[in-house]
Motif scaffolding. Structure first.
Motif, PDB file in Angstrom:
ATOM      1  N   UNK A  10      12.638 -26.445  16.124  1.00  8.98           N
ATOM      2  CA  UNK A  10      11.204 -26.338  16.604  1.00  8.98           C
ATOM      3  C   UNK A  10      10.973 -25.338  17.615  1.00  8.98           C
ATOM      4  N   UNK A  11       9.927 -24.624  17.690  1.00  8.73           N
ATOM      5  CA  UNK A  11       9.674 -23.687  18.850  1.00  8.73           C
ATOM      6  C   UNK A  11       9.295 -24.497  20.206  1.00  8.73           C
ATOM      7  N   UNK A  12       8.471 -25.618  20.038  1.00  5.87           N
ATOM      8  CA  UNK A  12       8.473 -26.645  21.068  1.00  5.87           C
ATOM      9  C   UNK A  12       8.906 -28.085  20.923  1.00  5.87           C
ATOM     10  N   UNK A  28      12.195 -21.212   2.760  1.00  8.67           N
ATOM     11  CA  UNK A  28      11.397 -21.624   3.985  1.00  8.67           C
ATOM     12  C   UNK A  28      10.228 -22.533   4.069  1.00  8.67           C
ATOM     13  N   UNK A  29       9.260 -22.223   2.900  1.00  5.03           N
ATOM     14  CA  UNK A  29       8.065 -23.136   2.902  1.00  5.03           C
ATOM     15  C   UNK A  29       8.897 -24.634   2.682  1.00  5.03           C
ATOM     16  N   UNK A  30       9.843 -24.801   1.987  1.00  9.63           N
ATOM     17  CA  UNK A  30      10.230 -26.123   1.493  1.00  9.63           C
ATOM     18  C   UNK A  30      10.814 -26.712   2.611  1.00  9.63           C
ATOM     19  N   UNK A  31      11.666 -26.023   3.499  1.00  5.84           N
ATOM     20  CA  UNK A  31      12.202 -26.533   4.653  1.00  5.84           C
ATOM     21  C   UNK A  31      11.163 -26.901   5.702  1.00  5.84           C
ATOM     22  N   UNK A  32      10.129 -25.984   6.010  1.00  5.17           N
ATOM     23  CA  UNK A  32       9.109 -26.371   6.729  1.00  5.17           C
ATOM     24  C   UNK A  32       8.321 -27.721   6.493  1.00  5.17           C
ATOM     25  N   UNK A  33       8.190 -27.826   4.948  1.00  5.20           N
ATOM     26  CA  UNK A  33       7.682 -29.010   4.581  1.00  5.20           C
ATOM     27  C   UNK A  33       8.577 -30.255   4.668  1.00  5.20           C
ATOM     28  N   UNK A  34       9.667 -30.029   4.310  1.00  2.84           N
ATOM     29  CA  UNK A  34      10.651 -31.339   3.818  1.00  2.84           C
ATOM     30  C   UNK A  34      11.285 -31.730   5.173  1.00  2.84           C
ATOM     31  N   UNK A  35      11.441 -30.720   5.971  1.00  2.00           N
ATOM     32  CA  UNK A  35      12.043 -31.163   7.325  1.00  2.00           C
ATOM     33  C   UNK A  35      11.380 -31.021   8.516  1.00  2.00           C
ATOM     34  N   UNK A  36      10.518 -29.808   8.814  1.00  2.00           N
ATOM     35  CA  UNK A  36       9.675 -29.703  10.179  1.00  2.00           C
ATOM     36  C   UNK A  36       8.398 -30.749   9.925  1.00  2.00           C
ATOM     37  N   UNK A  37       7.613 -30.843   8.834  1.00  2.00           N
ATOM     38  CA  UNK A  37       6.431 -31.478   8.800  1.00  2.00           C
ATOM     39  C   UNK A  37       6.751 -32.853   8.820  1.00  2.00           C
ATOM     40  N   UNK A  38       7.642 -33.281   7.814  1.00  2.00           N
ATOM     41  CA  UNK A  38       7.866 -34.771   7.471  1.00  2.00           C
ATOM     42  C   UNK A  38       8.440 -35.321   8.733  1.00  2.00           C
ATOM     43  N   UNK A  39       9.176 -34.881   9.442  1.00  2.00           N
ATOM     44  CA  UNK A  39       9.875 -35.277  10.884  1.00  2.00           C
ATOM     45  C   UNK A  39       8.689 -35.446  11.840  1.00  2.00           C
ATOM     46  N   UNK A  64       3.247 -35.092  18.098  1.00  7.90           N
ATOM     47  CA  UNK A  64       2.493 -33.641  17.320  1.00  7.90           C
ATOM     48  C   UNK A  64       1.273 -33.985  16.571  1.00  7.90           C
ATOM     49  N   UNK A  65       0.891 -35.245  16.465  1.00  3.94           N
ATOM     50  CA  UNK A  65      -0.544 -35.543  15.921  1.00  3.94           C
ATOM     51  C   UNK A  65      -0.007 -35.842  14.355  1.00  3.94           C
ATOM     52  N   UNK A  66      -1.144 -36.071  13.530  1.00  6.09           N
ATOM     53  CA  UNK A  66      -1.407 -36.389  12.234  1.00  6.09           C
ATOM     54  C   UNK A  66      -0.593 -35.347  11.238  1.00  6.09           C
ATOM     55  N   UNK A  67      -0.916 -34.192  11.548  1.00  2.00           N
ATOM     56  CA  UNK A  67      -0.932 -32.797  10.594  1.00  2.00           C
ATOM     57  C   UNK A  67       0.817 -32.317  10.719  1.00  2.00           C
ATOM     58  N   UNK A  68       1.219 -32.792  11.906  1.00  2.00           N
ATOM     59  CA  UNK A  68       2.714 -32.553  12.312  1.00  2.00           C
ATOM     60  C   UNK A  68       2.801 -31.048  12.536  1.00  2.00           C
ATOM     61  N   UNK A  69       4.024 -30.539  12.652  1.00  2.00           N
ATOM     62  CA  UNK A  69       4.376 -29.338  13.360  1.00  2.00           C
ATOM     63  C   UNK A  69       5.528 -28.359  12.639  1.00  2.00           C
ATOM     64  N   UNK A  70       5.208 -27.110  12.323  1.00  3.40           N
ATOM     65  CA  UNK A  70       6.294 -26.683  11.566  1.00  3.40           C
ATOM     66  C   UNK A  70       6.624 -25.218  12.114  1.00  3.40           C
TER      67      UNK A  70
END
Length: 337
Positions: free
Chosen positions: A136-138, A177-188, A195-201
């Protein structure tokens, strides 16, 4: 013959010639680097057994392929695009705006996203949160979001290897990359209040995450040279390189076919291709290829593609998708929402 009539006849002749020029017997396919090995096998079999020319196939990434596919109808646009994630509503709408209004969607199987490493390393078990913290960037530190300070895996958790964080991964045009962002970044991140309700990718851009291009084979090759690094790629590429590459377990689950198929493995996704039905008359072999791809010989329990690493769909689901493709079902935006 007067000038107006001459002009009309000439225009009609030009249009007729243009229509003939568009007709061809070689199918054009673009799209996902993950689906590419499976589709390439089908294209070779198609060329060898049907008497038709072997289709031209290009690995452009899922996003890049859908962009080309949705550019319009006719000469210069592909007939089929492969994708390692489902088409997005915005992509469907762009297709529609450009006159691509009759598309059939085909689901061919499942795949897992793995974090591979050189097999010279000890086995590693990572959690989704640890992976997120690495890329994650931040990240949160003392209750605030700051630029990611972690340089070694052991900085994130002392139980992890004291190895520099270095990850070769796909570019933004890639379905992986799209799937990684959704399944790892966003879900976590949606589980973390900061990070709020929308998550962070957003993935860090300080050199820790290295854009390695659309060719997953190149990522695998880099891991043989850079033995301390990890690489993000599809399960099928792990299957083909078990002599040199191993993969981290994720949340205690190893990336194995049964675990991916059942959904126990946390980073699993579906694989697809999309057919431009408006090209069927001008490209007569197109449906013959599509039907071969969807046949049991390719995507079934004992199909050729299983040996290449495709995770086979349950029998009932396979039959449903096979029938939808055989019926040339026109997809709508509603199914993507």
């Amino acid at each position: 013959m007067n000038r107006i009539l001459k002009t009309t006849v000439l225009a009609a002749a030009v249009m007729s010639v243009a229509g003939v020029a568009q007709a061809r017997d070689q199918i054009r396919i673009v799209g996902s680097s993950t689906v590419y090995p499976f589709a390439s096998y089908v294209t070779e079999e198609f060329g060898a057994t049907t008497g038709n020319p072997t289709p031209v196939i290009e690995s452009t990434g899922s996003g890049g392929g859908l962009r080309l596919f949705c550019n319009g109808v006719g000469e210069g646009t592909p007939d089929i695009t492969n994708a390692s994630r489902r088409m997005k509503v915005a992509e469907f709408e762009r297709c529609d705006e450009n006159g691509v209004t009759d598309i059939t969607e085909a689901k061919i199987g499942s795949d897992g996203i793995v974090l591979g490493q050189s097999s010279s390393n000890d086995d590693v078990d990572l959690t989704l949160e640890q992976i997120f913290m690495a890329v994650a960037a931040q990240v949160p530190v003392d209750g605030e979001l700051v630029d990611n300070p972690y340089t070694n895996w052991s900085d994130i958790d002392s139980s992890l290897p004291d190895r520099e964080i270095s990850i070769y991964g796909p570019p933004t045009t890639s379905g992986t990359r799209d799937a990684f962002e959704e399944l790892v970044m966003e879900s976590t991140s949606t589980e973390m209040e900061i990070y709020g309700e929308e998550g962070y990718t957003e993935i860090r851009s300080d050199g820790v995450y290295i854009d390695a291009g659309e060719n997953d084979n190149l990522i695998v090759q880099r891991l043989s040279e850079d033995t301390g690094a990890f690489g993000i790629f599809g399960y099928s590429f792990l299957e083909e390189n078990t002599d040199t590459i191993s993969a981290a377990s994720i949340d205690g689950v190893a990336p194995e076919a049964e675990a991916i198929s059942s959904g126990d493995y946390p980073i699993a996704r579906s694989l697809w291709f999309y057919v431009k039905n408006q090209h069927a008359e001008e490209v007569p072999p197109m449906y013959e290829y599509v039907d071969m791809f969807m046949g049991e010989m390719m995507i079934g329990e004992d199909g050729y593609l299983r040996d290449l690493g495709l995770i086979v769909l349950p029998e009932g689901e396979r039959e449903e998708w096979r029938q939808a493709v055989a019926d040339r079902t026109t997809m709508s935006a509603d199914i993507l929402k």
